[in-house]
Design an enzyme around this catalytic site. Structure first.
Site, PDB file in Angstrom:
ATOM      1  N   ARG A 211       1.111  -1.213  -0.135  1.00 23.65           N
ATOM      2  CA  ARG A 211      -0.217   0.082  -0.176  1.00 23.65           C
ATOM      3  C   ARG A 211       1.011   1.496   0.285  1.00 23.65           C
ATOM      4  O   ARG A 211       1.940   1.723   0.908  1.00 23.65           O
ATOM      5  CB  ARG A 211      -0.974   0.096   1.035  1.00 23.65           C
ATOM      6  CG  ARG A 211      -1.522  -1.261   1.165  1.00 23.65           C
ATOM      7  CD  ARG A 211      -2.828  -1.334   1.177  1.00 23.65           C
ATOM      8  NE  ARG A 211      -4.223  -1.996   1.402  1.00 23.65           N
ATOM      9  CZ  ARG A 211      -5.068  -2.290   1.394  1.00 23.65           C
ATOM     10  NH1 ARG A 211      -5.300  -1.437   2.285  1.00 23.65           N
ATOM     11  NH2 ARG A 211      -5.417  -3.711   1.686  1.00 23.65           N
ATOM     12  N   GLU A 213       0.538   4.055   1.519  1.00 21.37           N
ATOM     13  CA  GLU A 213      -0.375   5.251   2.097  1.00 21.37           C
ATOM     14  C   GLU A 213       0.317   5.531   2.004  1.00 21.37           C
ATOM     15  O   GLU A 213       1.423   6.592   2.458  1.00 21.37           O
ATOM     16  CB  GLU A 213      -0.110   4.586   3.569  1.00 21.37           C
ATOM     17  CG  GLU A 213      -0.214   3.288   3.914  1.00 21.37           C
ATOM     18  CD  GLU A 213      -2.274   3.252   4.277  1.00 21.37           C
ATOM     19  OE1 GLU A 213      -2.732   4.236   3.841  1.00 21.37           O
ATOM     20  OE2 GLU A 213      -2.904   2.562   3.783  1.00 21.37           O
ATOM     21  N   ARG A 219       0.738   3.312  13.149  1.00 21.83           N
ATOM     22  CA  ARG A 219       0.552   2.344  12.186  1.00 21.83           C
ATOM     23  C   ARG A 219      -0.067   1.200  10.982  1.00 21.83           C
ATOM     24  O   ARG A 219      -0.923   0.587  10.694  1.00 21.83           O
ATOM     25  CB  ARG A 219      -1.264   1.688  13.434  1.00 21.83           C
ATOM     26  CG  ARG A 219      -2.211   2.485  13.002  1.00 21.83           C
ATOM     27  CD  ARG A 219      -2.829   3.282  13.933  1.00 21.83           C
ATOM     28  NE  ARG A 219      -4.122   4.161  13.706  1.00 21.83           N
ATOM     29  CZ  ARG A 219      -4.815   4.535  13.023  1.00 21.83           C
ATOM     30  NH1 ARG A 219      -6.098   3.101  13.508  1.00 21.83           N
ATOM     31  NH2 ARG A 219      -5.828   5.409  13.433  1.00 21.83           N
ATOM     32  N   HIS A 220       0.375   2.382  10.369  1.00 22.81           N
ATOM     33  CA  HIS A 220       0.543   1.980   8.857  1.00 22.81           C
ATOM     34  C   HIS A 220       2.612   1.316   7.870  1.00 22.81           C
ATOM     35  O   HIS A 220       2.852   1.979   8.770  1.00 22.81           O
ATOM     36  CB  HIS A 220       0.368   2.556   7.795  1.00 22.81           C
ATOM     37  CG  HIS A 220      -1.357   3.660   7.701  1.00 22.81           C
ATOM     38  ND1 HIS A 220      -1.864   4.717   9.072  1.00 22.81           N
ATOM     39  CD2 HIS A 220      -1.923   3.350   7.206  1.00 22.81           C
ATOM     40  CE1 HIS A 220      -3.035   4.598   8.757  1.00 22.81           C
ATOM     41  NE2 HIS A 220      -3.246   3.867   7.826  1.00 22.81           N
ATOM     42  N   GLU A 357      -8.673  -0.765  13.900  1.00 27.37           N
ATOM     43  CA  GLU A 357      -8.767  -1.370  12.923  1.00 27.37           C
ATOM     44  C   GLU A 357      -7.908  -2.198  12.901  1.00 27.37           C
ATOM     45  O   GLU A 357      -6.740  -2.558  12.355  1.00 27.37           O
ATOM     46  CB  GLU A 357      -9.288  -0.670  12.211  1.00 27.37           C
ATOM     47  CG  GLU A 357     -10.446  -1.878  10.887  1.00 27.37           C
ATOM     48  CD  GLU A 357      -9.934  -1.238   9.485  1.00 27.37           C
ATOM     49  OE1 GLU A 357     -10.432   0.345   9.331  1.00 27.37           O
ATOM     50  OE2 GLU A 357      -9.400  -1.840   8.216  1.00 27.37           O
ATOM     51  N   SER A 360     -11.317  -6.020   8.064  1.00 30.31           N
ATOM     52  CA  SER A 360     -12.111  -5.580   7.247  1.00 30.31           C
ATOM     53  C   SER A 360     -12.814  -6.591   6.788  1.00 30.31           C
ATOM     54  O   SER A 360     -12.323  -7.285   6.106  1.00 30.31           O
ATOM     55  CB  SER A 360     -12.355  -4.540   5.916  1.00 30.31           C
ATOM     56  OG  SER A 360     -11.880  -3.446   6.694  1.00 30.31           O
ATOM     57  N   ARG A 408      -0.653  -5.248  13.164  1.00 26.09           N
ATOM     58  CA  ARG A 408      -1.096  -4.574  13.677  1.00 26.09           C
ATOM     59  C   ARG A 408      -2.190  -5.391  14.790  1.00 26.09           C
ATOM     60  O   ARG A 408      -2.731  -5.324  16.171  1.00 26.09           O
ATOM     61  CB  ARG A 408      -3.025  -4.117  13.129  1.00 26.09           C
ATOM     62  CG  ARG A 408      -2.368  -2.754  12.557  1.00 26.09           C
ATOM     63  CD  ARG A 408      -3.903  -2.012  11.415  1.00 26.09           C
ATOM     64  NE  ARG A 408      -3.647  -1.120  11.000  1.00 26.09           N
ATOM     65  CZ  ARG A 408      -4.621  -0.625  10.555  1.00 26.09           C
ATOM     66  NH1 ARG A 408      -5.727  -0.486  10.716  1.00 26.09           N
ATOM     67  NH2 ARG A 408      -3.817   1.143   9.831  1.00 26.09           N
TER      68      ARG A 408
HETATM   69  P1  AMO Z   1      -8.580  -3.213   4.268  1.00 23.63           P
HETATM   70  O1  AMO Z   1      -7.758  -2.064   3.555  1.00 23.63           O
HETATM   71  O2  AMO Z   1      -9.710  -2.792   4.964  1.00 23.63           O
HETATM   72  O3  AMO Z   1      -9.668  -4.507   3.800  1.00 23.63           O
HETATM   73  O4  AMO Z   1      -7.046  -4.225   4.386  1.00 23.63           O
HETATM   74  C1  AMO Z   1      -7.739  -4.974   5.839  1.00 23.63           C
HETATM   75  C2  AMO Z   1      -6.997  -4.940   6.913  1.00 23.63           C
HETATM   76  O5  AMO Z   1      -5.426  -5.000   7.539  1.00 23.63           O
HETATM   77  C3  AMO Z   1      -4.399  -3.717   7.557  1.00 23.63           C
HETATM   78  N1  AMO Z   1      -4.055  -2.918   7.105  1.00 23.63           N
HETATM   79  C4  AMO Z   1      -2.885  -2.440   7.535  1.00 23.63           C
HETATM   80  N2  AMO Z   1      -1.766  -2.567   8.050  1.00 23.63           N
HETATM   81  C5  AMO Z   1      -0.545  -1.841   8.199  1.00 23.63           C
HETATM   82  N3  AMO Z   1      -0.255  -1.065   7.197  1.00 23.63           N
HETATM   83  C6  AMO Z   1      -1.088  -1.452   6.117  1.00 23.63           C
HETATM   84  N4  AMO Z   1      -0.275  -0.113   5.275  1.00 23.63           N
HETATM   85  C7  AMO Z   1      -2.306  -1.539   6.035  1.00 23.63           C
HETATM   86  N5  AMO Z   1      -3.195  -1.617   5.723  1.00 23.63           N
HETATM   87  C8  AMO Z   1      -4.241  -2.381   5.242  1.00 23.63           C
HETATM   88  C9  AMO Z   1      -5.659  -3.869   8.864  1.00 23.63           C
HETATM   89  C10 AMO Z   1      -7.288  -3.480   7.917  1.00 23.63           C
HETATM   90  O6  AMO Z   1      -7.962  -3.641   8.126  1.00 23.63           O
HETATM   91  N6  AMO Z   1      -9.712  -6.452   0.555  1.00 23.63           N
HETATM   92  C11 AMO Z   1     -10.390  -6.447   2.579  1.00 23.63           C
HETATM   93  C12 AMO Z   1     -10.415  -7.089   2.888  1.00 23.63           C
HETATM   94  C13 AMO Z   1     -11.787  -8.103   2.920  1.00 23.63           C
HETATM   95  O7  AMO Z   1     -13.136  -7.601   2.727  1.00 23.63           O
HETATM   96  O8  AMO Z   1     -11.157  -9.570   3.112  1.00 23.63           O
HETATM   97  C14 AMO Z   1      -9.010  -5.115   2.672  1.00 23.63           C
HETATM   98  O9  AMO Z   1      -7.726  -4.975   1.956  1.00 23.63           O
HETATM   99  O10 AMO Z   1      -5.545  -3.887   9.803  1.00 23.63           O
END
Ligand code: AMO
Length: 434
Positions: A211, A213, A219-220, A357, A360, A408
């Site tokens: 990502r 980001e 937390r990212h 979070e 998702s 996380r």
């Molecule tokens: P989402 O984008 O919410 O959902 O990602 C799911 C979970 O992945 C973790 N996460 C991260 N952790 C650390 N750094 C990041 N940049 C990061 N991005 C995401 C979080 C988040 O809740 N396809 C959907 C999931 C689904 O519907 O099955 C998805 O990717 O803990």
């Protein structure tokens, strides 16, 4: 190494060869000790200067801290030694000398900032509390895998180089793939759905997601580990049950298997496995509760996403893991199904730890026509996803699933301040090596 004994296994009366790092040399004059450390612990090696061969004493006591040495000799009981035993050396060999100028102190007596620690991760990992994080990470992933298998899910691995993104266009890392534009995958979302629509029915994957980001936050990450599940004939409620089971299984395994590691982290007293079911609040209830806390400057209204402050206020109010269900359709991705007859209300859910979070998920749109409409509503070109939508023509069962952030999960289980502590070699906006 042949016939090497771990320090933790050395028993009085044994003749052993132990190998590891020089943790410390304690020179008391006529007698001196080399404390040798390996992955299982430490052992004292005793040097009686007047009674032992000079060369042996010089080799042992001359080794700089963190040099790798191998010591052969007899193990004797010694109540004053830190582990109750010591080795009386017959031979000492320096296998790999260390530069006496160390960039950080693996004994932990001198603190180092996170950046120095990450730049010198091998030395950092020689500290018992840092080692403990990664032993626990390994136990956590093993427990998650086992629980998925008990739930009849098949482990899959899916491509990380892809032609299209799924989680919003701004967070993609573009790469060049034989002259064509490609991307690092943000989520195994579409592939896990395609697999769940086959006779595999229930699948899981533990793998990297990428990502780009915008934010550099505690937390990212730009490369994270996603724990994904997808199950045919599941609805959002079933997927929430699985998420709850998997998260609880991680806590249970750590409580059962990682007593020493929790002790190294100072968590042995306070560690608690979440008990009971996680409360399930609707999005509507969630925003009402947040508004009632009075913590936000502006009241939330239907359709707002939850800011970090909003999540924090609600987390403090609920005080345990909880789900937020029934999100507005407009803030959930195209692949999430709406509730029947309620086009504004989605089956999407999030699983929250009071701090952030974790998950998702939701039930997926399995009807081809509605799926294509969803792409169009989100401004995506369905033709680019033809490899995916095509399979919805050939008997796609209703299905649901979720993605759980591995780092996380570990971070919240262990109360780590920064997500980078939960990854060996984190990738963030500044950090591309090591
Ligand atoms: P989402 O984008 O919410 O959902 O990602 C799911 C979970 O992945 C973790 N996460 C991260 N952790 C650390 N750094 C990041 N940049 C990061 N991005 C995401 C979080 C988040 O809740 N396809 C959907 C999931 C689904 O519907 O099955 C998805 O990717 O803990």
């Amino acid at each position: 190494m042949q016939d090497r004994t771990y320090t933790a296994d050395a028993e009085p009366g044994d003749e052993v060869t132990v190998a590891g790092w020089v943790h410390e040399i304690r020179d008391l004059g006529g007698i001196a000790f080399l404390i040798l450390r390996d992955s299982t612990g430490r052992i004292q090696v005793k040097f009686e200067k007047d009674e032992m061969d000079d060369e042996l004493v010089e080799t042992g006591l001359g080794a700089a801290r963190e040099s790798v040495v191998s010591v052969s000799g007899a193990v004797e009981e010694e109540p004053r030694a830190p582990t109750g035993v010591e080795v009386v050396p017959e031979t000492v060999e320096v296998i790999a000398p260390a530069d006496p100028e160390l960039p950080l102190d693996p004994s932990g007596k001198v603190d180092a900032d996170l950046s120095t620690r990450l730049d010198n991760r091998t030395l950092d990992l020689r500290k018992p509390d840092v080692q403990a994080v990664f032993e626990i990470r390994s136990a956590m992933l093993r427990a998650v895998r086992e629980r998925f298998r008990e739930l009849d899910a098949t482990e899959i691995t899916t491509p990380k180089i892809v032609a299209t993104g799924t989680e919003g266009g701004t967070e993609l890392f573009p790469i060049t793939y034989f002259g064509r534009e490609a991307f690092m995958n943000q989520s195994p979302q579409l592939f896990k759905q395609l697999a769940a629509g086959s006779n595999l029915e229930r699948v899981f994957e533990i793998g990297p997601i990428f990502r780009a980001e915008e934010h550099n936050t505690p937390r990212h990450l730009n490369e994270a580990t996603s724990i994904d599940f997808e199950g045919a004939y599941c609805d959002d409620g079933d997927a929430m049950d699985v998420a709850e089971e998997v998260v609880t299984a991680a806590y249970e395994a750590i409580a059962e298997e990682c007593a020493d590691e929790l002790d190294a982290l100072g968590l042995d007293e306070e560690f608690a496995v979440p008990d009971g079911e996680f409360p399930r609040l609707t999005y509507e209830e969630a925003i009402e509760r947040i508004n009632a806390t009075g913590e936000l400057d502006e009241q939330l209204v239907w359709g707002d996403d939850l800011s970090t402050e909003a999540e924090k206020a609600l987390g403090e109010d609920v005080g345990s893991h909880y789900f937020i269900t029934n999100w507005p359709s407009e803030i959930k991705p195209f692949y999430i199904k709406d509730h029947d007859g309620e086009p504004d209300l989605s089956t999407g859910f999030d699983l929250m730890h009071p701090r952030m979070e974790l998950v998702s998920g939701g039930q997926r749109e399995h009807r081809e026509g509605q799926l294509i409409e969803g792409f169009e509503q989100q401004g995506l070109d369905p033709d680019q996803f033809e490899y995916y939508t095509k399979m919805f023509k050939y008997g796609m069962p209703p299905h649901a699933g979720f993605g759980l952030g591995g780092e996380r999960l570990l971070m919240t289980i262990l109360g780590l301040d920064n997500i980078r502590e939960a990854v060996l070699f984190p990738r963030d906006r500044q950090r591309l090596s090591p």
